[in-house]
Design an enzyme around this catalytic site. Structure first.
Site, PDB file in Angstrom:
ATOM      1  N   HIS A   1       0.843  -1.186   0.000  1.00 32.61           N
ATOM      2  CA  HIS A   1       0.000   0.000   0.000  1.00 32.61           C
ATOM      3  C   HIS A   1       0.887   1.247   0.000  1.00 32.61           C
ATOM      4  CE1 HIS A   1      -2.591  -3.210   1.539  1.00 32.61           C
ATOM      5  NE2 HIS A   1      -3.597  -2.524   1.060  1.00 32.61           N
TER       6      HIS A   1
ATOM      7  N   HIS B   1     -29.435 -14.501  24.217  1.00 32.38           N
ATOM      8  CA  HIS B   1     -28.435 -14.393  25.267  1.00 32.38           C
ATOM      9  C   HIS B   1     -27.880 -15.755  25.693  1.00 32.38           C
ATOM     10  CE1 HIS B   1     -29.582 -10.258  25.399  1.00 32.38           C
ATOM     11  NE2 HIS B   1     -28.888  -9.996  26.504  1.00 32.38           N
TER      12      HIS B   1
ATOM     13  N   HIS C   1      -4.086   4.151  -3.230  1.00 35.68           N
ATOM     14  CA  HIS C   1      -4.136   3.437  -1.950  1.00 35.68           C
ATOM     15  C   HIS C   1      -3.240   2.204  -1.955  1.00 35.68           C
ATOM     16  CE1 HIS C   1      -5.977   1.916   1.788  1.00 35.68           C
ATOM     17  NE2 HIS C   1      -5.916   0.739   1.198  1.00 35.68           N
TER      18      HIS C   1
ATOM     19  N   GLU D   1     -17.770  -3.202  24.215  1.00 34.95           N
ATOM     20  CA  GLU D   1     -17.008  -4.458  24.203  1.00 34.95           C
ATOM     21  C   GLU D   1     -15.889  -4.447  23.170  1.00 34.95           C
ATOM     22  OE1 GLU D   1     -21.269  -5.580  25.442  1.00 34.95           O
ATOM     23  OE2 GLU D   1     -20.325  -4.333  23.893  1.00 34.95           O
TER      24      GLU D   1
END
Length: 658
Positions: A28, A472, A264, A410
């Protein structure tokens, strides 16, 4: 600041990047070329404090390339700065066995702080480094000696900033006033597929300001502006992290692709010869002038003097603060008491608590023996039970606190824990419900890849969660985590196995450990001693009921289902052995003799039970065995009812054995 030599260095770093990527036709180009002046200031004009002869100097500034695809940016500047990264390594970019892999990896290359592959993770890592730095300063600095006052600088692009993990980490950093953190945003208005306005319209300054950061926009090719912005960010301890939004031209130096999405990747590498001419570089590849090398030698010499001055201060501090110095050395060296399992008090024989509750007892016992342990939770301390009592809460008013309130973040929790672990001073742990492990999974995978000793305390481990229902109830999650190489997944069956799990996790220094703990109570296997159960966890699997006659059947299980295997064995008779398998990975690392002693090949009548998908158990039961599992999603009902309805009981094991 010698702008003339720094400009030459920037163009020569562009040349190194182009030549390396051209040589292997892979890589890159965009960021290494677009951010060359930023690299020149960081590594050649005092933007970073470092010593290439001591890459792990405790008070160095930490630099994290969050946009890891631009790895040749980092490799070029590390080479020029005198790190142990030769020109031959640059020539071998992305080749087998080189120190220059496609994305930076902390365990491969001196000077690489973090393994940054997936976009955004490096921003989270940088926040973890900054948290660690704040805590180290609060814990170890004294009125007479400042041992820690470094900064953390991360370079990222639009891709990193679009990722949710980055937004979570940025919010955490702003709320916790991590003013030792500087993010440099390579704002080139381009993403991989198209110009950035196709997918974003955010006002970057306004965004960072809204998150409690200071933000400034500069010309990312103006050496004076870059140096001024970094100097101001480092000197302004105002309780706000700093964002430097650097407007750059992606692929600068290759006119055919500069400023476009085509810059890129490696698309511009075919124009390398023309680019050499345009940049004033000779035709030869991998060119670095004597003047540039002399400049960076002078920078290295100056940094060495700064390091030696710090080392003198450190020695005086250590002599005056022996206990703190001992604690710091233990953290840096990863020293954990070898008898840690014996230092956790034994549980009552009739203990029938949930393993999340016994885990709460264990982590507090461990915290007394391992002062470098910090424990965080994603807004679930009340459920995950991993709060360190009397440890204090980490925050702007108490950077020495041992409890980290991550909030409902999280993704960032995992990346921040990795950053703490990369920094190598404290032991990081984070907690949530097991079903949310997939929010943390990218960071877990990188921790395993990078051999980071992070502990995950994930509770509510099965359909025993009950009334919250199938959303859950993590039926597939434990097995899904077991397939990650170098991750130990431990699912303890009772309180003593839980103690063994915590001790085993702390004593492991070459990779992460995940503890899967129950919401519901489990009976104690009190017919075995505490030491037998704790040692059994260390080995991954062990016999919890020995057959009394000729061996006919082996029943095995993990976690809350071991109790059903034991009950079934009583009904099936004297020839039945029961094996608890809290950790596949640890058992698989044991020698063949131990494995045969626990699971003798001659006995093919085997049954395994676990409240989750059955697939991975077949390697232990064999083609003639059976697995009692849950190969479906769960049910909304009381936990015991769900368990029974889905066959998690002794009767199902007996039927399978027969």
């Amino acid at each position: 600041m010698n702008t003339e030599i720094l400009s030459q260095a920037a163009n020569q770093a562009r040349g190194l990047a182009m030549d390396s990527i051209h040589a292997c036709s892979s890589g890159h180009l965009g960021l290494p070329l677009g951010c060359a002046e930023i690299g020149a200031v960081l590594y050649g004009a005092g933007g970073l404090t470092f010593n290439p002869e001591a890459p792990k100097w405790l008070n160095r500034d930490r630099f994290i390339l969050s946009a890891g695809h631009g790895s040749m940016f980092l490799y070029s500047w590390l080479h020029l700065s005198g790190y142990d990264l030769s020109l031959d390594e640059l020539k071998n970019f992305r080749q087998l066995g080189s120190k220059t892999p496609g994305h930076p990896e902390s365990f491969e290359t001196p000077g690489v702080e973090a393994t940054t592959g997936p976009l955004g993770q490096g921003i989270g890592n940088a926040v973890g480094f900054a948290l660690s730095g704040k805590r180290a300063a609060a814990r170890f600095n004294t009125a007479d000696h400042t041992i820690f006052n470094h900064h953390v600088i991360a370079l990222h692009g639009d891709g990193c900033l679009q990722e949710g993990v980055a937004k979570e980490a940025i919010a955490f950093a702003g709320h916790n006033q991590l003013d030792n953190l500087i993010l440099i945003y390579d704002s080139n208005d381009v993403t991989l597929d198209a110009m950035a306005d196709r997918t974003q319209s955010e006002d970057a300054e306004a965004y960072f300001t809204s998150q409690g950061w200071d933000a400034v926009t500069i010309d990312g090719h103006d050496l004076v502006a870059i140096e001024a912005a970094i100097s101001k960010a480092k000197s302004d301890d105002n309780g706000k992290p700093k964002a430097i939004i650097a407007k750059t031209l992606i692929g600068k130096g290759i006119s055919e692709v500069a400023g476009t999405a085509g810059a890129h990747g490696e698309g511009g590498a075919k124009y390398v010869d023309e680019a050499h001419k345009a940049l004033g570089l000779p035709a030869e590849y991998f060119y670095v002038s004597d003047e540039v090398r002399a400049h960076f030698k002078e920078v290295a010499d100056n940094s060495k003097h700064e390091f030696l001055s710090w080392q003198s201060d450190y020695e005086a501090w250590a002599q005056a603060n022996e206990e703190l110095a001992c604690e710091l050395r233990a953290g840096v060296n990863g020293e954990i008491p070898s008898d840690l399992a014996d230092r956790i008090p034994a549980f009552p024989e009739d203990d029938a608590s949930a393993t999340r509750a016994s885990g709460g007892v264990c982590i507090n016992a461990v915290a007394k023996e391992v002062p470098q342990l910090v424990s965080g939770s994603a807004d679930l301390y009340g459920s995950t039970k991993n709060y360190i009592k009397d440890g204090g809460d980490f925050g702007p008013d108490n950077a020495a606190g041992r409890n980290i309130w991550f909030g409902i973040r999280e993704h960032a929790m995992g990346a921040i824990c990795n950053g703490i672990a990369y920094d190598g001073i404290f032991r990081a742990s984070g907690a949530t419900f097991l079903v949310f492990a997939d929010y943390v999974r990218p960071a877990i995978r990188l921790a395993a890849l990078s051999k980071l000793p992070v502990t995950y305390i994930f509770t509510h481990d099965s359909v025993g969660v009950g009334e919250d229902g199938p959303t859950h109830q993590p039926v597939e999650t434990v097995s899904g985590l077991r397939v990650i190489p170098n991750l130990d997944v431990i699912r303890p069956a009772d309180a003593e196995e839980t103690a063994g799990a915590f001790a085993s996790s702390m004593l492991r220094t070459d990779g992460p450990t995940l503890l899967a703990l129950t919401r519901q109570g489990v009976p104690s296997m009190s017919h075995l001693s505490a030491s037998e159960r704790r040692e059994g966890v260390r080995r991954g699997a062990y016999i919890v009921r020995k057959e009394k006659g000729a061996l006919t059947h082996i029943l095995m299980g993990s976690g809350s289902e071991v109790q059903h295997a034991l009950k079934a064995a009583e009904e099936l008779g004297d020839g039945v052995r029961v094996v608890s398998v809290p950790c596949f990975e640890r058992f698989d690392r044991q020698g063949a003799d131990y494995q045969e002693a626990v699971l003798p090949k001659a006995c093919t009548k085997r049954v395994a039970i676990e409240a989750g998908v059955s697939g991975l158990w077949w390697k232990y039961v064999g083609t003639e065995g059976k697995v009692v599992g849950i190969d479906r999603f769960g049910i909304s009902a009381p936990g015991g009812t769900v368990m029974d309805k889905l066959g998690m009981n002794a009767a199902t094991v007996v039927a399978a054995a027969k």
